[in-house]
Design a protein around this motif. Structure first.
Motif, PDB file in Angstrom:
ATOM      1  N   TYR A 193       1.553  14.907  -2.675  1.00 40.98           N
ATOM      2  CA  TYR A 193       0.973  12.874  -2.868  1.00 40.98           C
ATOM      3  C   TYR A 193       0.095  12.932  -3.439  1.00 40.98           C
ATOM      4  CZ  TYR A 193       5.889  12.370  -2.147  1.00 40.98           C
ATOM      5  OH  TYR A 193       7.074  12.839  -1.973  1.00 40.98           O
TER       6      TYR A 193
ATOM      7  N   PHE B 164      -2.449  10.578  -1.747  1.00 44.26           N
ATOM      8  CA  PHE B 164      -3.026  10.158  -1.400  1.00 44.26           C
ATOM      9  C   PHE B 164      -3.475  11.051   0.218  1.00 44.26           C
ATOM     10  CE2 PHE B 164       1.634   8.918  -0.081  1.00 44.26           C
ATOM     11  CZ  PHE B 164       1.539   9.933   1.187  1.00 44.26           C
TER      12      PHE B 164
ATOM     13  N   ASN C 168       3.412   6.266  -1.867  1.00 42.67           N
ATOM     14  CA  ASN C 168       2.059   5.384  -1.783  1.00 42.67           C
ATOM     15  C   ASN C 168       1.739   4.460  -0.564  1.00 42.67           C
ATOM     16  OD1 ASN C 168       1.483   5.677  -4.876  1.00 42.67           O
ATOM     17  ND2 ASN C 168       3.367   3.835  -4.377  1.00 42.67           N
ATOM     18  N   GLU C 169       0.649   5.048  -0.051  1.00 43.43           N
ATOM     19  CA  GLU C 169       0.415   4.441   1.087  1.00 43.43           C
ATOM     20  C   GLU C 169      -0.483   3.451   1.072  1.00 43.43           C
ATOM     21  OE1 GLU C 169      -1.765   6.224   5.222  1.00 43.43           O
ATOM     22  OE2 GLU C 169      -2.862   6.615   3.574  1.00 43.43           O
TER      23      GLU C 169
ATOM     24  N   ARG D  26      -3.619   1.195   4.323  1.00 43.31           N
ATOM     25  CA  ARG D  26      -3.828   1.759   5.974  1.00 43.31           C
ATOM     26  C   ARG D  26      -4.695   1.992   6.992  1.00 43.31           C
ATOM     27  NH1 ARG D  26      -6.951   8.156   5.310  1.00 43.31           N
ATOM     28  NH2 ARG D  26      -4.967   8.145   4.184  1.00 43.31           N
TER      29      ARG D  26
ATOM     30  N   THR E   1       1.189   4.143   9.875  1.00 43.55           N
ATOM     31  CA  THR E   1       1.491   4.001   8.499  1.00 43.55           C
ATOM     32  C   THR E   1       2.294   3.794   7.843  1.00 43.55           C
ATOM     33  OG1 THR E   1       0.456   6.044   9.105  1.00 43.55           O
ATOM     34  CG2 THR E   1       1.880   6.445   7.303  1.00 43.55           C
ATOM     35  N   ASN E   2       2.034   3.212   6.574  1.00 45.99           N
ATOM     36  CA  ASN E   2       3.336   2.183   5.976  1.00 45.99           C
ATOM     37  C   ASN E   2       3.096   2.635   4.423  1.00 45.99           C
ATOM     38  OD1 ASN E   2       3.168   0.095   7.620  1.00 45.99           O
ATOM     39  ND2 ASN E   2       1.147  -0.615   7.003  1.00 45.99           N
ATOM     40  N   LEU E   3       4.341   3.205   3.819  1.00 49.69           N
ATOM     41  CA  LEU E   3       4.282   3.615   2.831  1.00 49.69           C
ATOM     42  C   LEU E   3       5.577   3.692   1.811  1.00 49.69           C
ATOM     43  CD1 LEU E   3       4.894   7.907   4.481  1.00 49.69           C
ATOM     44  CD2 LEU E   3       2.739   6.762   3.476  1.00 49.69           C
TER      45      LEU E   3
ATOM     46  N   ARG F 268       7.622   1.794   7.899  1.00 51.18           N
ATOM     47  CA  ARG F 268       5.931   1.545   8.589  1.00 51.18           C
ATOM     48  C   ARG F 268       6.958   2.595   9.945  1.00 51.18           C
ATOM     49  NH1 ARG F 268       1.842  -2.735  10.266  1.00 51.18           N
ATOM     50  NH2 ARG F 268       2.231  -2.835  11.923  1.00 51.18           N
TER      51      ARG F 268
ATOM     52  N   HIS G 240       0.194  12.557  13.349  1.00 52.10           N
ATOM     53  CA  HIS G 240       0.603  12.522  12.585  1.00 52.10           C
ATOM     54  C   HIS G 240       1.738  12.617  12.097  1.00 52.10           C
ATOM     55  CE1 HIS G 240      -4.180  11.405  12.437  1.00 52.10           C
ATOM     56  NE2 HIS G 240      -4.238  12.340  12.869  1.00 52.10           N
TER      57      HIS G 240
ATOM     58  N   PHE H  44       4.146   9.836  10.136  1.00 56.63           N
ATOM     59  CA  PHE H  44       4.255  10.420   9.360  1.00 56.63           C
ATOM     60  C   PHE H  44       5.425  10.251   7.866  1.00 56.63           C
ATOM     61  CE2 PHE H  44      -0.204  10.634   8.192  1.00 56.63           C
ATOM     62  CZ  PHE H  44      -0.281   9.794   6.609  1.00 56.63           C
TER      63      PHE H  44
ATOM     64  N   ALA I 263       7.473   7.072   8.992  1.00 58.00           N
ATOM     65  CA  ALA I 263       7.386   5.735   7.785  1.00 58.00           C
ATOM     66  C   ALA I 263       8.274   6.236   6.611  1.00 58.00           C
ATOM     67  CB  ALA I 263       6.134   6.523   7.515  1.00 58.00           C
TER      68      ALA I 263
END
Length: 282
Positions: free
Chosen positions: A36, A38, A86-87, A90, A95-97, A116, A122, A126, A129
């Motif tokens: 991806y 990002f 897509n993120e 930030r 984290t918002n995906l 979210r 980490h 992800f 989210a």
């Protein structure tokens, strides 16, 4: 007047939603990128693997963008939807995906709401989210077979070749997971006969394995299950993924998942994806 206008808006929105749902479910394939934009590196935080597993649960055939494709998909890339993540916005430990599905021309077909997570770890942040984003539109994702995606012959081709597809197999093998019946359709030419002999033998061996009725018994271990046969001998170890009825196979580039009530083993091979049913007793 205001009530009539509001009613018209609701009807239009409902019609658009139905049309979008019909369109998304007319596709047989979904292509997932191995990286991806990002994130740095392929399959970072195993997000790409997780994306594939999520769409497999919805009944689609899912391939990575650098993987071997079936012949019908190789010849017509518009048989597939193309997934992307897509993120958005930030933030610090937030984290918002969002997940997008586009057609072969890049037109948006369907987009999830934001998923979210604020978990401190980490990878967990992800993956959580991503699951949350998938949950916002998973009820609209289920493959329905249509004439658009029906193929009379299953051939595996390499998507890294030139304009003309190199057919790796001239034998179509259809395995019925319900009856374990194998249907073989031959389509060879004199020029290709010599090249296809070896491939045919490999595919027949795969089908013989797939049509086996051996019962595997699941025994719970740390973070998953081990599958043993009647000897007893450990055949494989299944690792939990955080998804119901989807497991990674320890030591293999493969997963085990349940589709239409049948446990399926899916493994990435050099000559394509190996798919076979398993008889598992939990």
């Amino acid at each position: 007047m205001k009530k009539i206008f509001s009613l018209l808006l609701i009807c239009c929105f409902g019609l658009l939603k139905v049309n979008s749902q019909t369109e998304v479910n007319s596709y047989k394939y979904i292509i997932v990128p191995l990286q991806y934009k990002f994130l740095k590196g392929e399959n970072k935080y195993r997000l790409n693997t997780l994306t594939k597993q999520l769409f497999l649960k919805s009944g689609y055939e899912v391939y990575y963008d650098k993987q071997l494709f079936p012949a019908d998909l190789f010849e017509d890339r518009c048989l597939a939807m193309y997934a992307d993540v897509n993120e958005i916005d930030r933030g610090f430990r937030i984290t918002n995906l969002e997940i997008e599905l586009r057609d072969c021309k890049g037109e948006l077909i369907l987009k999830s709401d934001l998923g979210r997570s604020g978990i401190n770890n980490h990878e967990k942040r992800f993956t959580t989210a991503l699951r949350n984003a998938y949950d916002t539109f998973s009820d609209r994702l289920f493959y329905q077979e249509t004439a658009k995606s029906t193929s009379t012959e299953e051939k595996v081709v390499d998507n890294k070749t030139s304009d003309k597809p190199l057919v790796k197999s001239a034998v179509a093998l259809e395995v019925s997971t319900n009856s374990n019946k194998v249907v073989e359709t031959k389509d060879t030419t004199e020029k290709e006969a010599e090249k296809t002999t070896e491939v045919t033998a490999v595919e027949k061996e795969t089908v013989e394995e797939a049509s086996g009725n051996e019962i595997l018994y699941a025994q719970e271990v740390d973070n998953g299950y081990q599958l043993v046969n009647s000897e007893p001998k450990v055949v494989m170890v299944l690792l939990k993924t955080g998804l119901d009825d989807v497991f990674n196979v320890k030591g293999n580039d493969a997963i085990v998942f349940k589709k239409n009530g049948v446990w399926m083993y899916s493994e990435n091979k050099e000559n394509g994806v190996k798919l076979k049913p398993l008889n598992i007793k939990f």
